[in-house]
Design an enzyme around this catalytic site. Structure first.
Site, PDB file in Angstrom:
ATOM      1  N   ASP A   1      40.201  39.339  34.417  1.00  0.00           N
ATOM      2  CA  ASP A   1      39.358  40.459  33.991  1.00  0.00           C
ATOM      3  C   ASP A   1      40.253  41.609  33.565  1.00  0.00           C
ATOM      4  OD1 ASP A   1      37.203  42.087  33.536  1.00  0.00           O
ATOM      5  OD2 ASP A   1      36.675  42.368  35.635  1.00  0.00           O
TER       6      ASP A   1
ATOM      7  N   ASP B   1      36.068  40.822  27.602  1.00  0.00           N
ATOM      8  CA  ASP B   1      37.282  41.162  28.352  1.00  0.00           C
ATOM      9  C   ASP B   1      37.476  40.353  29.629  1.00  0.00           C
ATOM     10  OD1 ASP B   1      35.140  42.291  29.671  1.00  0.00           O
ATOM     11  OD2 ASP B   1      36.193  44.113  30.240  1.00  0.00           O
ATOM     12  N   GLU B   2      36.763  39.236  29.783  1.00  0.00           N
ATOM     13  CA  GLU B   2      36.966  38.430  30.986  1.00  0.00           C
ATOM     14  C   GLU B   2      36.654  36.975  30.695  1.00  0.00           C
ATOM     15  OE1 GLU B   2      34.144  38.873  34.245  1.00  0.00           O
ATOM     16  OE2 GLU B   2      32.851  40.076  32.929  1.00  0.00           O
TER      17      GLU B   2
END
Length: 442
Positions: free
Chosen positions: A44, A137-138
């Site tokens: 993350d 974003d993860e």
């Protein structure tokens, strides 16, 4: 319990247990007895949007930074400095600015963020083909069988990856390593930012036991309240509750949640994830209540969703209208059973009827439209003898799309667009599974 070998997260060298790395002096040391036998990771990016803005403007490094809209919008991302003031993602902007009046507020630059997200994703895919994106974003990673490829156990490979992201892209990530996805996701949140945490099989039950049941995915406020009525407040309470009582409170989800309470999660890491919906929404500068003003806004959103359906190769069999009132209460209404379509007008007609029902004098601050029950594009707008105008509608939409692709979205507009002016602020996208403008995934 044996601690196991020590790994420095900064220089990525091994060593003996000590307060600091004997090679580089870093205090960021990782030791865990199961560390080198675990293969499932959750990665993350830390305060992703804000981190990119701070990277690009060093003057912001020590300032509280909020990415989001104006006072009537919501916080997309808050940097860790702003979080010390109590600012959180999805918080109404006016509350965030009351908590942190000196914050630097920046509008989201989604094109820039998406480009950085693709860089990070490419680095992940160099580690393993089993990368399951969760949001921009993860992602989850499965590094089984990669030891020979990288000449290292997954933990060391991930530490090198985190170091490379920081050196080459200029942002930081947090890593959770565990025997399954559920525990890996929890682990990645434990030591943010720049964290690397491990939850092993042997400790999973004891680790989870004292934590609130709301930690389990799928238990929201309503389910937590029902469980509290049974005396189930902590995860250990759920794990030892009679399955019949759990089923009465949680329905079909009871068995899955009981398994999670024991640290069990059989879900594999899937590189391709099924898209469940395509949506778009808008937040208004002023609350609106009149159908005549809301109707053109709804039409523009339907056009946007129709374009996204075409780009994604989908047809839609349902529409969902989303409205948020001045008190932030959310209303959703769905019309299902539609003939599969990619045509804006065929999304708009049922959505317009839902909007007319909702225009009861309530003032709304946000409107959104989602297309669901997705299928392949080949099923869209096939029609039959009872719909002789369907091909004409599809051809008209294709022609409009072609003109806009060449000359811009404003080059051609339907008359419906020119209703009474409504001051709007486009809803800012938020993090992969909380999609505000685009495709929604499970």
């Amino acid at each position: 319990m044996t601690i196991g070998p020590v790994l420095c997260l900064d220089c990525c060298r091994g060593g003996d247990r000590a307060a600091r790395c004997r090679h580089c002096g870093s205090p960021r040391l990782l030791a865990h007895p199961e560390r080198d036998g675990l293969t499932i990771a959750h990665v993350d990016c830390d305060a992703f949007y804000a981190a990119i803005e701070k990277r690009d403007d060093p003057a912001l490094r020590d300032r509280p930074v909020i990415i989001g809209g104006g006072r009537r919008g919501v916080v997309s991302t808050a940097c860790y400095v702003a979080r010390t003031y109590g600012v959180r993602s999805a918080m109404p902007m006016f509350q965030a600015l009351d908590a942190c009046p000196d914050a630097v507020v920046l509008r989201p630059d989604m094109e820039k963020y998406a480009a950085v997200g693709r860089q990070v994703r490419a680095m992940m895919q160099a580690l393993t083909p089993l990368v399951e994106p969760v949001s921009i974003d993860e992602a989850f990673l499965d590094l089984r069988g990669t030891e020979r490829l990288h000449g290292a156990a997954p933990a060391l490979t991930l530490a090198r990856f985190a170091r490379r992201v920081e050196d080459e892209i200029g942002i930081t990530v947090s890593v959770g390593l565990a025997p399954n996805k559920f525990l890996a996701k929890i682990a990645s949140d434990l030591e943010k930012p720049r964290g690397f945490a491990v939850i092993g099989r042997a400790e999973a039950v004891g680790f989870l036991a004292p934590r609130p049941v709301g930690l389990l995915p799928g238990i929201g406020r309503a389910a937590a309240a029902r469980l509290a009525g049974l005396g189930v407040v902590r995860i250990e309470d759920l794990a030892r509750t009679d399955p019949g009582r759990l089923a009465a409170a949680l329905g079909r989800d009871a068995a899955r949640l009981a398994g999670l309470a024991r640290g069990e999660d059989p879900r594999p890491v899937r590189p391709e994830r099924e898209t469940k919906s395509v949506s778009a929404e808008t937040t208004f500068a002023d609350d609106l209540r009149e159908m005549a003003v809301l109707r053109p806004v709804l039409w523009r959103l339907c056009e946007k969703v129709a374009r996204r359906l075409k780009r994604g190769g989908f047809s839609a069999g349902s529409v969902t209208l989303k409205l948020k009132d001045a008190s932030f209460r959310l209303r959703t209404r769905t019309r299902s059973g539609l003939a599969p379509t990619q045509i804006a007008e065929r999304l708009f007609r049922p959505a317009e009827a839902l909007l007319a029902e909702a225009c009861d004098g309530t003032a709304y601050r946000l409107i959104g439209i989602g297309a669901g029950d997705l299928g392949p594009a080949e099923l869209a707008d096939r029609g039959d003898l009872a719909e002789p105008g369907l091909r004409r509608d599809a051809s008209r939409d294709a022609a409009i799309d072609a003109v806009r692709a060449r000359f811009g979205d404003a080059a051609i507009q339907r008359g419906l667009t020119f209703g009474p002016a409504a001051p709007v602020r486009t809803g800012s996208p938020s993090s992969p599974g909380r999609d505000r403008s685009g495709t929604g995934r499970p």
